[in-house]
Motif scaffolding. Structure first.
Motif, mmCIF file in Angstrom:
data_model
loop_
_atom_site.group_PDB
_atom_site.id
_atom_site.type_symbol
_atom_site.label_atom_id
_atom_site.label_comp_id
_atom_site.label_asym_id
_atom_site.label_seq_id
_atom_site.Cartn_x
_atom_site.Cartn_y
_atom_site.Cartn_z
ATOM 1 N N LYS A 1 3.299 57.446 -1.062
ATOM 2 C CA LYS A 1 3.804 56.918 0.059
ATOM 3 C C LYS A 1 5.305 57.519 0.306
ATOM 4 C CE LYS A 1 1.338 52.634 0.588
ATOM 5 N NZ LYS A 1 0.387 53.209 1.439
ATOM 6 N N LEU A 2 5.107 58.658 0.547
ATOM 7 C CA LEU A 2 6.438 59.536 0.975
ATOM 8 C C LEU A 2 6.692 59.248 2.311
ATOM 9 C CD1 LEU A 2 6.027 62.581 -1.298
ATOM 10 C CD2 LEU A 2 8.217 61.354 -0.890
ATOM 11 N N ASN A 3 5.724 58.636 2.815
ATOM 12 C CA ASN A 3 6.117 58.479 4.592
ATOM 13 C C ASN A 3 6.822 57.081 4.665
ATOM 14 O OD1 ASN A 3 3.742 56.679 3.291
ATOM 15 N ND2 ASN A 3 3.560 56.155 5.251
ATOM 16 N N LEU A 4 7.165 56.321 3.650
ATOM 17 C CA LEU A 4 7.925 55.293 3.701
ATOM 18 C C LEU A 4 9.469 55.659 3.349
ATOM 19 C CD1 LEU A 4 5.643 52.160 2.124
ATOM 20 C CD2 LEU A 4 6.114 53.086 4.413
ATOM 21 N N ASN A 5 9.740 56.632 2.642
ATOM 22 C CA ASN A 5 10.997 57.097 2.480
ATOM 23 C C ASN A 5 11.861 57.289 3.772
ATOM 24 O OD1 ASN A 5 9.565 57.591 0.233
ATOM 25 N ND2 ASN A 5 11.408 58.865 -0.477
ATOM 26 N N LEU A 6 13.067 56.872 4.011
ATOM 27 C CA LEU A 6 13.950 57.155 4.964
ATOM 28 C C LEU A 6 14.491 58.369 5.209
ATOM 29 C CD1 LEU A 6 15.863 53.605 5.048
ATOM 30 C CD2 LEU A 6 13.738 54.241 6.278
ATOM 31 N N ALA A 7 14.722 59.112 3.916
ATOM 32 C CA ALA A 7 15.291 60.371 3.775
ATOM 33 C C ALA A 7 14.393 61.306 3.159
ATOM 34 C CB ALA A 7 16.580 60.647 3.405
ATOM 35 N N PHE A 8 13.487 62.052 4.006
ATOM 36 C CA PHE A 8 12.550 63.039 3.180
ATOM 37 C C PHE A 8 12.411 64.027 4.215
ATOM 38 C CE2 PHE A 8 7.980 64.273 2.168
ATOM 39 C CZ PHE A 8 8.317 64.874 1.160
ATOM 40 N N THR A 9 13.129 65.094 4.061
ATOM 41 C CA THR A 9 13.510 65.972 5.151
ATOM 42 C C THR A 9 12.216 67.057 5.299
ATOM 43 O OG1 THR A 9 14.645 67.524 3.651
ATOM 44 C CG2 THR A 9 15.926 65.936 4.826
ATOM 45 N N ASP A 10 12.388 67.676 6.633
ATOM 46 C CA ASP A 10 11.237 68.558 6.911
ATOM 47 C C ASP A 10 11.602 69.904 5.781
ATOM 48 O OD1 ASP A 10 9.793 67.148 8.525
ATOM 49 O OD2 ASP A 10 10.957 67.824 10.231
ATOM 50 N N SER A 11 12.608 70.119 5.744
ATOM 51 C CA SER A 11 12.998 71.376 5.029
ATOM 52 C C SER A 11 12.414 71.301 3.386
ATOM 53 C CB SER A 11 14.628 71.815 4.860
ATOM 54 O OG SER A 11 15.342 70.955 4.315
ATOM 55 N N PHE A 12 12.627 70.000 3.001
ATOM 56 C CA PHE A 12 11.979 69.630 1.459
ATOM 57 C C PHE A 12 10.699 69.834 1.453
ATOM 58 C CE2 PHE A 12 11.027 66.738 -1.851
ATOM 59 C CZ PHE A 12 11.626 67.429 -3.111
ATOM 60 N N ARG A 13 9.796 69.237 2.513
ATOM 61 C CA ARG A 13 8.453 69.241 2.437
ATOM 62 C C ARG A 13 8.151 70.708 2.605
ATOM 63 N NH1 ARG A 13 7.450 65.842 6.542
ATOM 64 N NH2 ARG A 13 6.389 64.155 5.107
ATOM 65 N N ALA A 14 8.659 71.671 3.423
ATOM 66 C CA ALA A 14 8.445 72.998 3.635
ATOM 67 C C ALA A 14 8.524 73.808 2.275
ATOM 68 C CB ALA A 14 9.130 73.396 4.773
ATOM 69 N N LYS A 15 9.698 73.388 1.470
ATOM 70 C CA LYS A 15 9.778 73.844 0.234
ATOM 71 C C LYS A 15 8.711 73.625 -0.490
ATOM 72 C CE LYS A 15 13.535 75.490 -2.465
ATOM 73 N NZ LYS A 15 14.710 75.615 -2.344
ATOM 74 N N LEU A 16 8.278 72.249 -0.711
ATOM 75 C CA LEU A 16 7.192 71.966 -1.689
ATOM 76 C C LEU A 16 5.799 72.922 -1.235
ATOM 77 C CD1 LEU A 16 7.372 68.103 -1.624
ATOM 78 C CD2 LEU A 16 7.696 69.706 -3.555
ATOM 79 N N LYS A 17 5.598 73.003 0.211
ATOM 80 C CA LYS A 17 4.242 73.732 0.472
ATOM 81 C C LYS A 17 4.447 75.330 0.028
ATOM 82 C CE LYS A 17 2.186 70.837 3.195
ATOM 83 N NZ LYS A 17 3.026 69.802 4.057
ATOM 84 N N THR A 18 5.643 75.850 0.182
ATOM 85 C CA THR A 18 5.551 77.381 -0.152
ATOM 86 C C THR A 18 5.779 77.383 -1.706
ATOM 87 O OG1 THR A 18 8.162 77.177 0.108
ATOM 88 C CG2 THR A 18 6.844 78.018 2.135
ATOM 89 N N GLU A 19 6.100 76.684 -2.283
ATOM 90 C CA GLU A 19 6.229 76.825 -3.906
ATOM 91 C C GLU A 19 5.285 76.191 -4.767
ATOM 92 O OE1 GLU A 19 8.804 78.012 -5.218
ATOM 93 O OE2 GLU A 19 10.288 78.020 -3.404
ATOM 94 N N LYS A 20 3.795 76.314 -3.944
ATOM 95 C CA LYS A 20 2.819 75.702 -4.508
ATOM 96 C C LYS A 20 2.463 76.662 -5.834
ATOM 97 C CE LYS A 20 -0.055 73.225 -1.899
ATOM 98 N NZ LYS A 20 -0.908 72.988 -0.729
#
Ligand code: SF4
Ligand code: SF4
Lengths: 291, 192
Positions: free
Chosen positions: A272-291
């Motif tokens: 449910k990360l969609n419910l967080n009020l602060a979940f930045t695009d840069s963090f999401r991008a980092k998670l994707k690239t660090e697979k």
């Protein structure tokens, strides 16, 4: 391992993602959470401000329900305020045996009794104490390499009943973060206060507390929390803090089981990360690239 | 209600409060004024009396001074003072006891907090659990201050956007889920 799960009121509403991700992460770790049936509010901070006995019995009612289930397991409680309220009952009964009679006099109205034999534990205590970092490492499906995490402990999980960590300089989250493949952001404010309920009564004072924490997190990719109150204070006022400071202090704020869940292979949706009020695009991008 | 009855009630309150104050005075007796609590308090700079000064006033039983100050009201229950006090005094819990006296006496400065706690406890008594939005509505109604919700508006809107809170009006019917326990506590506390 089996635990009696007390989720509490906040986790039904504003902290729903903490509830969902705790269940998901504990399941991914191979634990069983048994729902506490018919649970009621722990009393929050409101009961204590009106009546001591009421505060104690509201918490004790839940412990009595847990004892009645006879599953021989500890309580697992994700919310620090709920945890402290429930843990306090046992401590106070130890200091004042007469209190036990009073509690049971009130609980008899509900057909319940409290014996004092059940342990209330915080989620952080459970994941840091009952699990070997190596076992967690073995279950990791997606290493969070390159992600720098600032561990935020807050107050009431640690103080005044510090049973599993150093209440001044806590470290229990560090082996865990490393087991997930992430790095620990070195900082000294992990045990400082977020302002707690002052955010609704004395906002400017609480904003100062939050500003100090967000500023110390500079250089980290996210802050992880173990309490709904800390989470909402740190995630809900970032725009205001950045504006007053004249510097961008926005940063992703995740609950600890959300971070664990990401590494354990759970999806953003399952956590449910969609419910967080602060979940930045840069963090999401980092998670994707660090697979 | 006759004037005499009113008088008795306020006298009863007075004596309950002065008992509570005496027990605080006793609890804090061993304070040696070292100032560790003040040095540990994250909110000390916003307080008028520091925690150390507050405990001196408590030792002296200076009730009016205490309740005219903002100190107890600015405690965020971080438990640092409790952890570090070299005398091992239960400081944070004693501030809780001060808050209860302030609530029982209806201290003016503390009024919005009292109402906040009362609305919260009403919801707990009625449903056993707190549905956050409903309790906020109760609070706004009780405060009779239509501008108050704006203080919470920006966060409230964010939460509403996430579907975490809904705009519902409180329901004022039905028997309270925890009535029996609440009544028993009231009964036991009246006995003391
Ligand atoms: S830390 Fe304890 S002994 Fe020292 S001033 Fe504060 S209350 Fe008194
Ligand atoms: S518990 Fe309250 S008084 Fe004590 S240090 Fe924390 S905020 Fe200050």
């Amino acid at each position: 391992m089996k635990y009696i799960y007390y989720s509490g009121c906040s986790l039904q509403g504003t902290a729903l993602e903490y509830n969902v991700s705790t269940r998901a992460a504990m399941q991914a770790l191979g634990s069983e959470l048994v729902e506490l049936e018919d649970w009621t509010c722990c009393g929050a901070s409101a009961a204590e401000a009106t009546s001591y006995l009421l505060a104690i019995v509201l918490a004790a009612r839940n412990l009595a329900l847990g004892e009645r289930m006879e599953v021989g397991a500890d309580f697992l409680i994700p919310c620090s305020a709920c945890y402290l309220n429930l843990a306090r009952v046992g401590e106070h009964v130890k200091q004042d045996p007469e209190l036990l009679n009073k509690i049971n006099e009130v609980l008899s109205e509900e057909g319940l009794s409290y014996k004092g034999g059940i342990k209330a534990r915080h989620l952080l205590d459970v994941v840091a104490t009952d699990f070997d970092p190596e076992d967690i490492d073995a279950r990791v499906k997606r290493k969070l390499s390159g992600v720098r995490v600032a561990p935020y402990y807050g107050c009431q999980a640690l103080r005044p009943y510090c049973s599993f960590d150093d209440p001044e300089q806590p470290q229990s989250m560090e082996p865990l973060i490393e087991a997930l493949g992430a790095e620990v952001h070195p900082w000294t404010v992990g045990a400082k206060c977020c302002g707690a309920a002052l955010m609704s009564t004395k906002k400017n004072v609480a904003i100062e507390r939050v500003t100090g924490i967000l500023a110390a997190a500079r250089g980290a990719d996210c802050i992880v929390t173990v309490c709904p109150m800390c989470q909402i204070n740190l995630e809900g006022y970032q725009a205001k803090v950045s504006k007053t400071r004249g510097e961008a202090l926005d940063i992703s704020i995740l609950y600890l089981p959300q971070l664990m869940g990401l590494a354990l292979g759970l999806s953003e949706k399952e956590l449910k990360l969609n419910l967080n009020l602060a979940f930045t695009d840069s963090f999401r991008a980092k998670l994707k690239t660090e697979k | 209600m006759s004037a005499q009855q009113l008088d008795l009630t306020s006298q009863a309150y007075e004596s309950a409060a002065s008992d509570a104050m005496a027990s605080i005075q006793e609890k804090i007796q061993a304070c040696m004024q070292c100032g560790t609590c003040s040095g540990s308090c994250p909110n000390a700079s916003a307080m008028d009396y520091t925690p150390r000064q507050l405990w001196r006033l408590a030792q002296l039983g200076q009730k009016d001074e205490i309740f005219n100050s903002k100190t107890f009201y600015l405690c965020s229950a971080c438990y640092f003072c409790t952890l570090r006090c070299p005398r091992g005094l239960p400081l944070t819990e004693t501030i809780g006891a001060l808050k209860r006296i302030a609530a029982a006496e209806g201290i003016e400065m503390y009024k919005s907090s009292i109402q906040f706690y009362k609305s919260f406890m009403d919801t707990v008594r009625r449903y056993g659990r707190v549905r956050e939005m409903e309790f906020m509505n109760r609070y706004f109604l009780a405060m009779k201050n239509p501008f108050l919700p704006f203080k919470f508006a920006s966060l409230g809107l964010k939460l509403m956007g996430k579907g975490k809170v809904s705009l519902e009006m409180p329901k004022f019917f039905g028997k309270g889920r925890l009535d029996a326990m609440f009544r028993k506590v009231e009964e036991l506390e009246a006995k003391r």
